[in-house]
Design an enzyme around this catalytic site. Structure first.
Site, mmCIF file in Angstrom:
data_model
loop_
_atom_site.group_PDB
_atom_site.id
_atom_site.type_symbol
_atom_site.label_atom_id
_atom_site.label_comp_id
_atom_site.label_asym_id
_atom_site.label_seq_id
_atom_site.Cartn_x
_atom_site.Cartn_y
_atom_site.Cartn_z
ATOM 1 C CG HIS A 30 7.307 -19.350 -17.110
ATOM 2 N ND1 HIS A 30 8.041 -20.291 -17.821
ATOM 3 C CD2 HIS A 30 6.823 -18.490 -18.036
ATOM 4 C CE1 HIS A 30 7.999 -20.005 -19.098
ATOM 5 N NE2 HIS A 30 7.281 -18.915 -19.252
ATOM 6 C CG HIS B 258 34.300 -9.744 -7.058
ATOM 7 N ND1 HIS B 258 35.084 -8.775 -6.470
ATOM 8 C CD2 HIS B 258 35.139 -10.522 -7.784
ATOM 9 C CE1 HIS B 258 36.348 -8.953 -6.830
ATOM 10 N NE2 HIS B 258 36.411 -10.013 -7.631
ATOM 11 C CG ASN C 3 14.447 -12.745 -20.113
ATOM 12 O OD1 ASN C 3 14.594 -13.865 -20.595
ATOM 13 N ND2 ASN C 3 15.233 -12.282 -19.149
ATOM 14 C CG ASN D 211 7.756 -18.521 -9.266
ATOM 15 O OD1 ASN D 211 8.174 -19.668 -9.405
ATOM 16 N ND2 ASN D 211 6.891 -18.191 -8.311
ATOM 17 C CG HIS E 271 -0.474 -12.859 -8.495
ATOM 18 N ND1 HIS E 271 -0.353 -13.735 -9.537
ATOM 19 C CD2 HIS E 271 0.764 -12.807 -7.920
ATOM 20 C CE1 HIS E 271 0.878 -14.194 -9.602
ATOM 21 N NE2 HIS E 271 1.580 -13.650 -8.629
ATOM 22 C CB SER F 188 -0.868 -14.718 -13.851
ATOM 23 O OG SER F 188 0.117 -14.353 -12.912
#
Length: 567
Positions: free
Chosen positions: A436, A148, A426, A432, A471, A467
């Protein structure tokens, strides 16, 4: 040999379960206890009929009461038994994770239950210890064994086929012939020999400089514990990180005007190698300092060059002297993953060719109004979501698993089930796991250690800031302009959603909210960066100043539809 303590633990975990009475036993006891002469009830009354027989209704009622009691007793005992089994499995998993894993690949291991797999994927070491590497498979490799779930993968392949057919049909109708060119890919990966030479120089410098500096510093601790040597070698290492890895690759990319894909290779490798070098030094310096304090051996234990070289290629940013290893390399698995990476590359090409370039290449760039912004964002959601999925599948699953297989690296938890997240907290932890872990152990925990665990919100804010800056730096260098869209999304909406959609949010509605906001954010990113990309080419600055370079060009650029411009 089994120690008495271990046997006592096992006996405490496996308490004898009392034998459950069956319904037939209850019926027999009722028949034996209820004599035809006299039956004492709970209230002390005796119900007798005229012929000396007990009323049938009362007997049935009494039997049903006893059966209900037996069912309650059975459910209570099963809950207790299940709780004891769960506790025992938790302790086994935690104890086995702390031991040296056996050199047996996950594919040859006995099959685990779903509950055991879930506990192993979400295993966290005790507080105060570093990351524990355990032999385990990637989550998608497990899910693709279910027909599935694999059907979803087949649906994406079908969509790629439709993209290819759509491109061929449109080219045939417009040109009268089949046009099979990949101008966008050729442009995006231009000047590739320069990229390879730059990467080789970066890699050799990371292999030689940090290891040599650490080796010299560790031996200096043998005859001197003065902080002068530590300050000197630490300053040289930071200078190398800032200039050798930080400035020179960026200078090469900017001065040679590398196209986006080639620039992404250099800048992402630059960031990866800087994080690797930091982890190597950060993990080994405390070991040497402990040795210099205790002097338990003749000399400090310095990792071998082969261990450091393996770490530079390993799909992790956390240094360890040893990692769990598989005994064999499945070259068929490696070939499959690399082919999937190539397929994702062509998939992204068709997404941009069919969904992005027609929208933004022919757009009339005018001052933004609300209507144009809304249409642009919602038209960009589909390509943004496809690019998100392709980036995740190509890099975090296929690329990292291919290198892990070639290096026999057994811990394949590069991501978790981020798609089931009901909170952004979460999602950030599971999207990643490789990055993390580095942020958690070397930014968040080190910040708490330096502040003596007094500023946890500040530590979280610092992680978000690091972070977001990294980025935005990657996108600014690779695209050739500064437009802090991703930085604002990280620092504003990312922080806000991190506290609003926190771990206490459960239920399907929160997962829907998370996906909706994630899709909308992808649309904003694709829309604004694409608009700015074409504005930079349609409206070049004649005499650029520093403030003009910081100001987004799409805010003031106006261009008619009759003008022409290339990519």
């Amino acid at each position: 040999m089994e120690s008495p303590g271990d046997s006592g633990v096992l006996r405490s975990r496996y308490r004898p379960v009392p034998k459950m009475p069956t319904f037939s036993d209850l019926d027999d006891s009722l028949d034996g206890e209820l004599s035809p002469e006299k039956h004492q009830l709970e209230n002390g009354e005796v119900h007798m009929s005229s012929n000396g027989r007990i009323e049938v209704e009362h007997v049935i009622s009494k039997k049903l009461q006893l059966k209900r009691k037996a069912e309650h007793l059975k459910s209570d005992l099963m809950r207790q038994f299940d709780s004891q089994v769960n506790d025992f499995m938790d302790s086994l998993i935690e104890e086995s994770a702390s031991l040296e894993p056996a050199p047996v690949p996950a594919v040859f291991s006995p099959p685990l239950s779903d509950k055991e797999r879930s506990k192993l994927r979400h295993f966290r070491p005790p507080h105060g210890q570093g990351k524990q590497f355990v032999s385990r498979r990637s989550l998608l490799d497990e899910l693709f064994e279910v027909n599935h779930i694999r059907t979803i993968y087949h649906m994406f392949i079908a969509l790629l086929i439709l993209f290819i057919l759509s491109t061929l049909v449109v080219d045939f109708l417009d040109e009268g012939r089949l046009v099979l060119d990949f101008d966008l890919l050729v442009y995006a990966f231009g000047q590739f020999p320069l990229v390879v030479c730059t990467w080789i120089c970066m890699f050799l410098s990371v292999l030689l400089v940090p290891y040599s500096l650490f080796h010299l510093w560790s031996h200096s601790q043998s005859y001197s514990r003065s902080g002068t040597y530590s300050l000197l070698f630490g300053s040289v290492f930071l200078l190398y990180q800032a200039l050798g890895l930080g400035f020179l690759p960026t200078y090469v990319a900017v001065t040679n005007s590398l196209p986006p894909a080639s620039c992404f290779i250099i800048i992402l490798e630059q960031v990866r190698l800087m994080m690797k070098a930091h982890s190597f030094v950060r993990e080994n310096v405390p070991k040497v300092q402990t040795w210099a304090k205790d002097k338990t051996s003749p000399g400090p234990v310095v990792p071998q060059v082969s261990q450091y070289l393996y770490f530079l290629f390993a799909p992790t940013l956390i240094y360890r002297d040893k990692y769990p290893r598989n005994p064999v390399i499945r070259w068929g698995y490696v070939a499959t993953k690399l082919l999937q990476v190539l397929g994702c590359l062509f998939y992204a090409y068709y997404v941009f060719v069919r969904l992005c370039i027609p929208q933004f290449h022919s757009i009339s760039l005018q001052l933004f109004d609300l209507r144009a912004m809304v249409l642009c964002v919602f038209n960009s959601i589909l390509p943004g979501v496809l690019v998100l999925f392709l980036g995740f599948f190509a890099f975090l699953h296929c690329w990292l698993n291919a290198f892990a297989e070639m290096l026999r690296f057994a811990d394949r938890m590069f991501y978790k089930d981020w798609w089931n997240s009901t909170s952004y907290a979460n999602y950030y932890r599971t999207w990643n796991v490789v990055v993390h872990d580095w942020l958690y152990y070397y930014v968040y925990r080190d910040f708490l250690w330096m502040s003596q665990k007094r500023f946890r919100p500040a530590a979280m804010l610092f992680v978000f800031t690091v972070s977001a800056v990294v980025h935005e730096y990657i996108l600014a260098v690779c695209f050739g302009f500064f437009y802090p869209v991703l930085f604002c999304l990280f620092m504003c909406f990312g922080m806000m959603f991190n506290f609003i959609l926190h771990d206490q949010r459960k239920g399907p509605i929160w997962n829907i909210i998370m996906w909706t906001s994630l899709f909308l954010g992808q649309g904003v990113i694709i829309c604004l960066y694409s608009q700015e990309w074409y504005a930079q080419r349609y409206c070049p600055l004649k005499e650029p100043s520093f403030l003009e370079l910081l100001k987004p060009r799409s805010w003031s650029c106006q261009r008619g539809l009759t003008d022409s411009a290339g990519l």
